[in-house]
Design a protein around this motif. Structure first.
Motif, PDB file in Angstrom:
ATOM      1  N   VAL A   6      -3.413  -0.712  11.824  1.00 47.42           N
ATOM      2  CA  VAL A   6      -2.132  -1.309  11.466  1.00 47.42           C
ATOM      3  C   VAL A   6      -1.548  -2.054  12.679  1.00 47.42           C
ATOM      4  CG1 VAL A   6       0.217  -0.871  10.644  1.00 47.42           C
ATOM      5  CG2 VAL A   6      -1.691   0.519   9.782  1.00 47.42           C
TER       6      VAL A   6
ATOM      7  N   ARG B  43     -10.637  -1.321   5.610  1.00 45.48           N
ATOM      8  CA  ARG B  43     -10.256  -0.374   6.654  1.00 45.48           C
ATOM      9  C   ARG B  43      -9.927  -1.125   7.943  1.00 45.48           C
ATOM     10  NH1 ARG B  43     -14.970   1.929   4.461  1.00 45.48           N
ATOM     11  NH2 ARG B  43     -14.561   3.751   3.147  1.00 45.48           N
TER      12      ARG B  43
ATOM     13  N   ARG C  26       1.225   5.218   1.981  1.00 44.78           N
ATOM     14  CA  ARG C  26       0.723   6.014   3.099  1.00 44.78           C
ATOM     15  C   ARG C  26       1.495   7.331   3.157  1.00 44.78           C
ATOM     16  NH1 ARG C  26      -2.240   5.148   7.909  1.00 44.78           N
ATOM     17  NH2 ARG C  26      -1.680   6.635   9.542  1.00 44.78           N
TER      18      ARG C  26
ATOM     19  N   HIS D 191      -5.733   2.685   8.903  1.00 47.68           N
ATOM     20  CA  HIS D 191      -5.285   2.721   7.511  1.00 47.68           C
ATOM     21  C   HIS D 191      -6.296   1.983   6.648  1.00 47.68           C
ATOM     22  CE1 HIS D 191      -2.340   3.139   4.256  1.00 47.68           C
ATOM     23  NE2 HIS D 191      -2.677   1.896   3.900  1.00 47.68           N
TER      24      HIS D 191
ATOM     25  N   VAL E 161       3.786   3.630  12.046  1.00 51.60           N
ATOM     26  CA  VAL E 161       2.388   3.521  11.639  1.00 51.60           C
ATOM     27  C   VAL E 161       1.592   2.515  12.475  1.00 51.60           C
ATOM     28  CG1 VAL E 161       2.783   4.255   9.265  1.00 51.60           C
ATOM     29  CG2 VAL E 161       3.034   1.832   9.861  1.00 51.60           C
TER      30      VAL E 161
ATOM     31  N   THR F 182       0.844  -1.186   0.000  1.00 54.29           N
ATOM     32  CA  THR F 182       0.000   0.000   0.000  1.00 54.29           C
ATOM     33  C   THR F 182       0.881   1.238   0.000  1.00 54.29           C
ATOM     34  OG1 THR F 182      -1.819   1.084   1.191  1.00 54.29           O
ATOM     35  CG2 THR F 182      -0.114   0.049   2.539  1.00 54.29           C
TER      36      THR F 182
END
Length: 354
Positions: free
Chosen positions: A84, A81, A45, A98, A93, A43
């Protein structure tokens, strides 16, 4: 049926690595994701690297504990959704919220996933691949291939050796014999290899002639024509690169679902005790093993229903060996199916449900 491409599976550790190939795979994933699952994917971020520095978006692999899943029909994104639980230390994170945005071509890893009965049967059913015979021909080459769980295997490949076009009558007669030979071979391979459907591809109109002859021979397999640039195995590769066999599998399911829905509509007026519709009534019909065929809207599965759990009803139908078809929102029968409560069933025996 739909298929999920499972790259790795370790049931003891609960690790399942899945390649998402298209929107249908996203929809299938939506049906097996549960709140609390651990999901890992590549992903991006937005992170502020240091005090006073500008925020930048970094690629990273994150493991998220699922809180919510959203899939909008006609899009190519599944949004997962969660919070993390594992990620690169330097970005800090862990513990933050996330959203993983999964699209076709992405790989998703389930970690420590305990498959419930519904998910297990769903994966077992939809990871099976249909057997499709793919034929590509032109005036020079013919290739007949079998697409199955084991991959792609050319079962017949040859040059046509047609005469020159100067001798018009001889040339046309040779083309006619070639088409007849291909038809004979397709009929024989369809039966001996127990295929579910046949794709015939060619440049120009040869494919249409072959399909027409196959229909006149009464071949009892769904037939699909496709345009390709070349005959031979190069043409087969072209069909497969475009996902032709997946389109056929999807069409086979849609065709079956439409056929059964038409049977339901005809039966509901003629013999209403031989069908059931609406979640509560279908649940009552599933209990005594009365359901022969079940059609359920994916919207109903996504919504979770009120009172009766639709997933539990579908699982019970699976257990009792009913044919189950999950109808996506873009299907032609989806609006009518919604009008019957999003779920209908053809019954093995009459059942007065009131």
């Amino acid at each position: 049926m739909l298929r999920l491409k499972i790259l790795e599976a370790d049931e003891k550790k609960g690790v399942y690595k899945i390649l998402v190939e298209d929107e249908e795979d996203l929809w299938a994933l939506r049906n097996i994701l549960r709140e609390g699952d651990l999901v890992e994917a590549v992903t991006t971020r937005e992170v502020k690297p240091g005090e006073g520095g500008e925020s930048r978006r970094f690629p990273m692999v994150l493991r998220v504990r699922v809180k919510d899943v959203e899939f909008q029909p006609f899009t190519d994104r599944l949004r997962i959704r969660g919070v993390v639980v594992e990620g690169p230390d330097k970005f800090g994170v862990v513990g933050k919220h996330h959203t993983l945005s999964i699209k076709p071509g992405d790989t998703v890893v389930f970690v420590e996933k305990e498959l419930d009965d519904f998910s297990r049967r769903f994966i077992e059913t939809y990871s099976r691949k249909r057997r499709i015979l793919v034929v590509a021909l032109d005036y020079d080459e013919v290739c007949i291939s079998l697409v199955s769980e084991q991959g792609v295997k050319a079962v017949r490949e040859y040059y046509t050796n047609l005469p020159g076009k100067d001798a018009v009558e001889e040339y046309e007669e040779s083309v006619r014999r070639m088409v007849e030979q291909v038809v004979e071979e397709v009929v024989e391979y369809s039966r001996s290899l127990r295929v579910d459907g046949v794709i015939v591809g060619s440049p120009g109109f040869l494919k249409d002639e072959v399909v027409a002859r196959l229909k006149s021979r009464g071949l009892d397999k769904p037939l699909f024509a496709d345009s390709v640039s070349y005959g031979g195995c190069k043409g087969v590769d072209e069909i497969l690169r475009r996902g032709g066999e997946k389109n056929v599998v999807r069409e086979l399911n849609i065709t079956a679902a439409v056929k059964y829905f038409e049977e339901f509509k005809e039966t509901v007026t003629r013999d209403p005790e031989q069908v059931a519709y609406g979640l509560e009534n279908v649940a009552k019909a599933v209990e005594p093993n009365a359901v022969r065929v079940l059609l359920v809207s994916s919207r109903l599965l996504w919504s979770g229903g009120e009172g009766v759990d639709p997933n539990a009803v579908v699982l019970e139908a699976f257990k009792k060996r009913a044919e189950v078809y999950i109808v996506p929102p873009d299907s032609n029968i989806a609006p009518e199916l919604e009008g019957f409560g999003g779920i209908v069933a053809l019954l093995r025996f009459r059942l007065p449900l009131g």
